[in-house]
Design an enzyme around this catalytic site. Structure first.
Site, PDB file in Angstrom:
ATOM      1  N   HIS A  48      24.368 -19.008  19.643  1.00 17.54           N
ATOM      2  CA  HIS A  48      24.260 -20.423  20.023  1.00 17.54           C
ATOM      3  C   HIS A  48      25.577 -20.939  20.608  1.00 17.54           C
ATOM      4  O   HIS A  48      26.451 -21.408  19.888  1.00 17.54           O
ATOM      5  CB  HIS A  48      23.854 -21.245  18.799  1.00 17.54           C
ATOM      6  CG  HIS A  48      23.403 -22.624  19.130  1.00 17.54           C
ATOM      7  ND1 HIS A  48      22.396 -23.263  18.458  1.00 17.54           N
ATOM      8  CD2 HIS A  48      23.814 -23.510  20.079  1.00 17.54           C
ATOM      9  CE1 HIS A  48      22.212 -24.466  18.965  1.00 17.54           C
ATOM     10  NE2 HIS A  48      23.069 -24.642  19.951  1.00 17.54           N
ATOM     11  N   HIS A  50      27.249 -23.197  24.147  1.00 17.02           N
ATOM     12  CA  HIS A  50      27.008 -24.000  25.359  1.00 17.02           C
ATOM     13  C   HIS A  50      28.202 -23.764  26.280  1.00 17.02           C
ATOM     14  O   HIS A  50      29.268 -24.338  26.063  1.00 17.02           O
ATOM     15  CB  HIS A  50      26.925 -25.487  25.011  1.00 17.02           C
ATOM     16  CG  HIS A  50      25.793 -25.841  24.088  1.00 17.02           C
ATOM     17  ND1 HIS A  50      24.580 -26.285  24.549  1.00 17.02           N
ATOM     18  CD2 HIS A  50      25.699 -25.820  22.729  1.00 17.02           C
ATOM     19  CE1 HIS A  50      23.779 -26.537  23.511  1.00 17.02           C
ATOM     20  NE2 HIS A  50      24.436 -26.257  22.396  1.00 17.02           N
ATOM     21  N   LEU A  51      28.027 -22.908  27.283  1.00 19.22           N
ATOM     22  CA  LEU A  51      29.188 -22.543  28.100  1.00 19.22           C
ATOM     23  C   LEU A  51      29.337 -23.402  29.360  1.00 19.22           C
ATOM     24  O   LEU A  51      30.177 -23.120  30.214  1.00 19.22           O
ATOM     25  CB  LEU A  51      29.170 -21.049  28.437  1.00 19.22           C
ATOM     26  CG  LEU A  51      29.218 -20.106  27.219  1.00 19.22           C
ATOM     27  CD1 LEU A  51      29.417 -18.661  27.636  1.00 19.22           C
ATOM     28  CD2 LEU A  51      30.290 -20.503  26.212  1.00 19.22           C
ATOM     29  N   ARG A  52      28.526 -24.457  29.458  1.00 16.11           N
ATOM     30  CA  ARG A  52      28.693 -25.488  30.511  1.00 16.11           C
ATOM     31  C   ARG A  52      28.686 -24.893  31.929  1.00 16.11           C
ATOM     32  O   ARG A  52      27.672 -24.551  32.435  1.00 16.11           O
ATOM     33  CB  ARG A  52      29.986 -26.300  30.277  1.00 16.11           C
ATOM     34  CG  ARG A  52      30.203 -26.742  28.840  1.00 16.11           C
ATOM     35  CD  ARG A  52      29.231 -27.782  28.401  1.00 16.11           C
ATOM     36  NE  ARG A  52      29.584 -28.353  27.110  1.00 16.11           N
ATOM     37  CZ  ARG A  52      28.709 -28.835  26.243  1.00 16.11           C
ATOM     38  NH1 ARG A  52      27.425 -28.822  26.510  1.00 16.11           N
ATOM     39  NH2 ARG A  52      29.103 -29.335  25.101  1.00 16.11           N
ATOM     40  N   ASN A  82      20.970 -26.454  28.202  1.00 17.00           N
ATOM     41  CA  ASN A  82      21.134 -27.888  28.500  1.00 17.00           C
ATOM     42  C   ASN A  82      22.338 -28.123  29.402  1.00 17.00           C
ATOM     43  O   ASN A  82      23.197 -28.956  29.148  1.00 17.00           O
ATOM     44  CB  ASN A  82      21.268 -28.705  27.208  1.00 17.00           C
ATOM     45  CG  ASN A  82      22.502 -28.356  26.406  1.00 17.00           C
ATOM     46  OD1 ASN A  82      22.966 -27.217  26.443  1.00 17.00           O
ATOM     47  ND2 ASN A  82      23.049 -29.321  25.688  1.00 17.00           N
ATOM     48  N   GLU A 140      17.234 -24.240  23.849  1.00 12.23           N
ATOM     49  CA  GLU A 140      17.184 -24.936  22.598  1.00 12.23           C
ATOM     50  C   GLU A 140      16.194 -26.086  22.786  1.00 12.23           C
ATOM     51  O   GLU A 140      16.440 -26.985  23.579  1.00 12.23           O
ATOM     52  CB  GLU A 140      18.627 -25.382  22.272  1.00 12.23           C
ATOM     53  CG  GLU A 140      18.815 -26.419  21.281  1.00 12.23           C
ATOM     54  CD  GLU A 140      20.325 -26.741  21.062  1.00 12.23           C
ATOM     55  OE1 GLU A 140      20.646 -27.126  19.953  1.00 12.23           O
ATOM     56  OE2 GLU A 140      21.140 -26.603  21.966  1.00 12.23           O
ATOM     57  N   HIS A 211      21.292 -24.641  13.935  1.00 12.86           N
ATOM     58  CA  HIS A 211      22.216 -25.482  13.141  1.00 12.86           C
ATOM     59  C   HIS A 211      21.583 -26.331  12.027  1.00 12.86           C
ATOM     60  O   HIS A 211      21.589 -27.557  12.089  1.00 12.86           O
ATOM     61  CB  HIS A 211      23.026 -26.384  14.063  1.00 12.86           C
ATOM     62  CG  HIS A 211      22.246 -27.084  15.151  1.00 12.86           C
ATOM     63  ND1 HIS A 211      21.148 -27.846  14.887  1.00 12.86           N
ATOM     64  CD2 HIS A 211      22.414 -27.113  16.490  1.00 12.86           C
ATOM     65  CE1 HIS A 211      20.682 -28.332  16.015  1.00 12.86           C
ATOM     66  NE2 HIS A 211      21.429 -27.888  17.007  1.00 12.86           N
ATOM     67  N   ASP A 277      27.270 -22.904  17.573  1.00 12.10           N
ATOM     68  CA  ASP A 277      26.908 -24.080  18.374  1.00 12.10           C
ATOM     69  C   ASP A 277      28.140 -24.564  19.148  1.00 12.10           C
ATOM     70  O   ASP A 277      28.412 -25.769  19.221  1.00 12.10           O
ATOM     71  CB  ASP A 277      26.325 -25.215  17.511  1.00 12.10           C
ATOM     72  CG  ASP A 277      25.624 -26.276  18.359  1.00 12.10           C
ATOM     73  OD1 ASP A 277      25.467 -26.073  19.582  1.00 12.10           O
ATOM     74  OD2 ASP A 277      25.236 -27.317  17.797  1.00 12.10           O
ATOM     75  N   HIS A 281      33.775 -30.119  24.579  1.00 12.07           N
ATOM     76  CA  HIS A 281      33.976 -31.342  25.368  1.00 12.07           C
ATOM     77  C   HIS A 281      35.485 -31.558  25.426  1.00 12.07           C
ATOM     78  O   HIS A 281      36.185 -31.262  24.455  1.00 12.07           O
ATOM     79  CB  HIS A 281      33.340 -32.551  24.680  1.00 12.07           C
ATOM     80  CG  HIS A 281      31.839 -32.471  24.583  1.00 12.07           C
ATOM     81  ND1 HIS A 281      31.014 -32.710  25.652  1.00 12.07           N
ATOM     82  CD2 HIS A 281      31.034 -32.175  23.539  1.00 12.07           C
ATOM     83  CE1 HIS A 281      29.746 -32.565  25.262  1.00 12.07           C
ATOM     84  NE2 HIS A 281      29.733 -32.231  23.991  1.00 12.07           N
TER      85      HIS A 281
END
Ligand code: DOR
Ligand code: ZN
Ligand code: ZN
Length: 406
Positions: A48, A50-52, A82, A140, A211, A277, A281
């Protein structure tokens, strides 16, 4: 040949590993001259992250996120869809995988988004992608999301689930009815949002729950045929960290009270997967209230230290960070040091306990919620038998990998 103290079938043994074409050929006698300093564990899998990238390169890219993973002893990541734009169609999926093939430092795989707008075409999208890539999961799946595009309701999920048994659906389980829109989540998001969503979802089918952060929903899942993951921050941080973290505190699901945190920690052996997760940011975005913590680089190091101190067992840790993720998501050749598997190892020197400092980490976001925590980072990482991290530093000629199993 790599030799030393190896974690093999649930315990440490002195042995040598012969590697051929990136895979383990033989596990046999210890060869003293090839002995590595430290203990050799299976490299981790983080299901899990989020590598943007795309329109959010300033937060993270596939390159920086996977470099961060490599420094944390992780050999395979599962990226979440996402992104901006989201990975909810064939074209964007291929585009992202091609980017990963060129820039990922560790093996890379990608979940496909399921949304209210793409669910009718899901079968066709999966069929096309599966001709070239292995899709670990559809997820997700957001029962609740600030963006309407990514949110999906229970009815739609039920409809889609009925048509796709056998596909792993990963769910971000928070019921929208309990999430106050436009308010700071740590104040107003109630734990009932998760508990209620999980109760409804286990009635619909078998899911992999992302999560999980409360003891009630964890117990509900343990009594079902679904599986779940827990993040390091929901096991190690709580609402009591508000003072220390200040504006950095926002994360979905939010940090919980001590009772939940302690329950998850005590019941570590009962969880299926430890996953970060990793949701980077920038500090500027956090100031504006963005939700999410980075964590792919600190997860294995934090938990190796906890295992060394005796809070959890190494057997349990390896299960949650390597063998269970491989089994649940179907990654063949990963997760265990066994003949025939990829030679993916992380070597830890138990004497090298350090304090986590954001400036030493490799994510673009530039901060960590675990500043000052004790951890043991890997000295060496081997991917498919090649030493790609040496003395904690990226080796010169790192192979670019990507997962492409069908
Ligand atoms: O805190 C979160 N951040 N929770 C999510 O579910 C999404 C993630 C993100 O992408 O930033
Ligand atoms: Zn989520
Ligand atoms: Zn997430």
């Amino acid at each position: 040949m790599i030799a030393g103290k190896i974690f093999y079938r649930g315990e440490f043994v002195e042995a040598g590993i012969e590697v051929e074409n990136g895979r383990i050929k033989k596990i046999g006698k210890l060869v003293e001259s090839k002995r590595v300093k430290g203990v050799i564990l299976p490299a981790g899998i983080d299901v899990h992250v989020h590598l943007r990238d795309f329109a959010e390169k300033r937060k993270e890219t596939i390159e920086t996120g996977t470099l961060s993973a490599l420094h944390g002893g992780i050999c395979l990541v599962v990226d979440q869809p996402n992104t901006k734009p989201p990975v909810d169609n064939t074209k964007t999926y291929f585009q992202r995988m091609e980017k990963a093939e060129k820039s990922a430092y560790v093996d890379y795989s990608l979940n496909l988004a399921l949304t209210n707008s793409n669910h009718e075409k899901l079968g066709e999208i999966i069929r096309k992608i599966s001709k070239k890539y292995f899709i670990p999961a559809v997820g997700e799946v957001f029962i609740q999301h600030d963006s309407e595009d990514l949110q999906i309701n229970y009815e739609t999920l039920q409809k889609v689930y009925g048509r796709f048994e056998g596909v792993v659906f990963t769910v971000h389980a928070e019921d929208p009815a309990y999430v106050a829109k436009g308010t700071p989540n740590f104040v107003f998001r109630r734990r009932e949002a998760e508990v209620l969503a999980v109760e409804k979802l286990v009635e619909i089918g078998n899911f992999h729950f992302c999560h999980i952060s409360t003891r009630d929903s964890a117990k509900e899942i343990i009594n079902s045929n679904s599986t779940f993951e827990v993040t390091p921050h929901h096991m190690l941080l709580s609402v009591d960290d508000y003072g220390r973290l200040g504006k950095l505190i926002n994360v979905n699901p939010p940090l919980r009270e001590k009772e939940d945190v302690e329950w998850l920690f005590r019941n570590f052996h009962r969880i299926d997967i430890l996953a970060s997760d990793h949701a980077p940011h920038t500090l500027e975005d956090k100031e504006m209230g963005a939700s999410g913590f980075p964590g792919v680089e600190t997860m294995y190091p934090l938990f190796i230290n906890l295992a060394l101190k005796g809070y959890i067992s190494f057997k349990s840790l390896v299960e949650k960070i390597a063998s269970n993720p491989a089994r649940i998501f179907g990654f063949k050749g990963y997760g265990e040091i066994e003949v025939g598997n990829f030679a993916n190892f992380a070597v830890f020197d138990f004497k090298n306990v350090t304090e986590i400092r954001a400036e030493d980490l490799h994510s673009k976001c530039g901060w960590t919620p675990f500043e000052g925590f004790e951890a043991i980072f890997p000295e060496k990482v081997y991917l498919r038998g090649r030493e790609v991290l040496e003395n904690g530093v990226k080796a010169g000629n790192v192979l670019k990998h990507s997962v492409n199993i069908m």
